[in-house]
Design a protein around this motif. Sequence first.
Motif, PDB file in Angstrom:
ATOM      1  N   PRO A  55       0.817  -1.220   0.000  1.00 49.21           N
ATOM      2  CA  PRO A  55       0.000   0.000   0.000  1.00 49.21           C
ATOM      3  C   PRO A  55       0.847   1.265   0.000  1.00 49.21           C
ATOM      4  N   TYR A  56       0.398   2.254  -0.745  1.00 47.19           N
ATOM      5  CA  TYR A  56       1.023   3.567  -0.864  1.00 47.19           C
ATOM      6  C   TYR A  56       2.377   3.520  -1.574  1.00 47.19           C
ATOM      7  N   TYR A  64       0.365   0.723  -6.995  1.00 47.61           N
ATOM      8  CA  TYR A  64      -0.986   1.190  -7.288  1.00 47.61           C
ATOM      9  C   TYR A  64      -1.563   0.466  -8.505  1.00 47.61           C
ATOM     10  N   PRO A  84      -8.768   0.925   3.599  1.00 48.94           N
ATOM     11  CA  PRO A  84      -7.677   0.557   2.695  1.00 48.94           C
ATOM     12  C   PRO A  84      -8.048   0.658   1.223  1.00 48.94           C
ATOM     13  N   PHE A  85      -7.015   0.601   0.392  1.00 42.91           N
ATOM     14  CA  PHE A  85      -7.182   0.461  -1.045  1.00 42.91           C
ATOM     15  C   PHE A  85      -7.688  -0.942  -1.386  1.00 42.91           C
ATOM     16  N   TYR A  86      -8.307  -1.058  -2.545  1.00 47.23           N
ATOM     17  CA  TYR A  86      -8.492  -2.282  -3.304  1.00 47.23           C
ATOM     18  C   TYR A  86      -9.202  -3.382  -2.522  1.00 47.23           C
ATOM     19  N   GLN A 109      -9.976   3.239  -0.534  1.00 52.23           N
ATOM     20  CA  GLN A 109      -9.218   4.477  -0.379  1.00 52.23           C
ATOM     21  C   GLN A 109      -9.159   5.196  -1.727  1.00 52.23           C
TER      22      GLN A 109
END
Length: 502
Positions: A217-218, A221, A449-451, A476
Amino acid sequence: MIKSGLLLCALGLTTSGLAIAQIGPLGIFVGHGDVGEVQQAGSVHYDPEAQVYFLEGSGANVWGRQDAFHFVWRRLQGAFALHARGQFLGPGVDPHRKMGWMVRASLEPDAPYVDVVVHGDGLAALQFRRVAGGPTEEMRFALSGPDVLQLERRGDTYIAAVARFGEPLISQTLTGLALGDTVYVGLFICAHNDTVLERAVFDNVRIVVPAPEGWVPYRDYLGSLLEVLDVQTGRRKILHVSSGSLQAPNWTPDGQALIYNQDGLLYRFELATQAATVIPTGFANQNNNDHVLSFDGRWLGLSHHAAEHGGQSIIYVVPTEGGVPRQVTPTGPSYLHGWSPDGRYLVYTALRQGDYDIYRIPVEGGPEERLTDAPGLDDGPEYSPDGQYIYFNSVRSGTMQIWRMRPDGSGLEQLTEDAFNNWFPHLSPDGRWVLFLSYLPDVDPSDHPFYRPVYLRMMPAEGGKPRVVAYLYGGQGTLNVNSWAPDSRHAAFVSNTDVYKP
């Protein structure tokens, strides 16, 4: 065998790095045709303006040891998730007509496959054939007549999910189905009566290639789809496709543009021309996805990770067309979420004395005022258009839920209380509706969170039972900021997928 030829769909990259889908006659699919022997040839029509697929097909059945149906497809490898909303057109002839998503090892009529299918009489099931020429098996859903259909692959595991639009998904899982790494993936229709043609329509069709194992993460992407949603009909439309991480669109009050962040910069996306240009924000070039437009559209608030503050997020304001940012919050981390309708105050989430709470500060600067003091995370504060309330999300009840309070922090009311973790409430311009992001219960309540599979849900401003208005893969960056259109009917958001594999 498939009877019609291949139609190509090219996915290209522009020099700016934006993956613009040069959609062909079949949209995101590359081929179509009748599988097995049919008396009447099927067809596919793709409407690129509405982004809707119309399928017409005959065929005796998709069952037993061989199949006959019409199929529109593309080839995929690895993990993926398929999303669509579908319905039959017309009363139909046979109650066992079928339509849905299918993953197939080959285009032979006896090939191994799995599908998530809805019949003309409403029966929904996960159906599959394990070996070529083998029998068909099924796992039926208790729900009858769903129109939302999803099918996910993780190795040799397949997860089928269905819902009536507006309700959460229910799922069934099939393990140990080996179809090979490269498979045919697509939508299908079968008349269950080889003397007639049946028709179905599919919208919100998405093929998601999810985050791979080991992604960080971060740092790592996926690509991004900038989408617009009609909250009344549930119809979605992709406006823009990017190979990078595009996040958090605002809709300008004049209705002409969206503002989003990407790689620390803010972009203005013109709806008329679909052209994106950087908004000049001077030294503020590490902006996160907590940016807010003033109600009159003249000012843009930023949350910039300032090097002189140890990389912490500090709030600044700048004219909407760009300029030199002016610092508002004296310290950080401070994450902007709301602007008062009269333009006098900003509301934001800030970490002070080891806890995240909601604060208010004059736009012109001055002392910040703490509005919440409950242990745990309070986040996402946003004013109602009449200025009577601040809506926010809080973990104080044990899960992340939507709350509201008076602008001075009094009169707390909890508006949601369910199994989901609900984030970022956004008020429609007419003040009637709240749109928010919902994570499934398996996500830490204090994390966004992402995804992940998420819902966009909507409820009346005073509270009530939320209904799902979008089923997607995101999280996110999807809906961190208010993205309502001025008409209070449309909203923008971001969903995510990796680049489609050949």
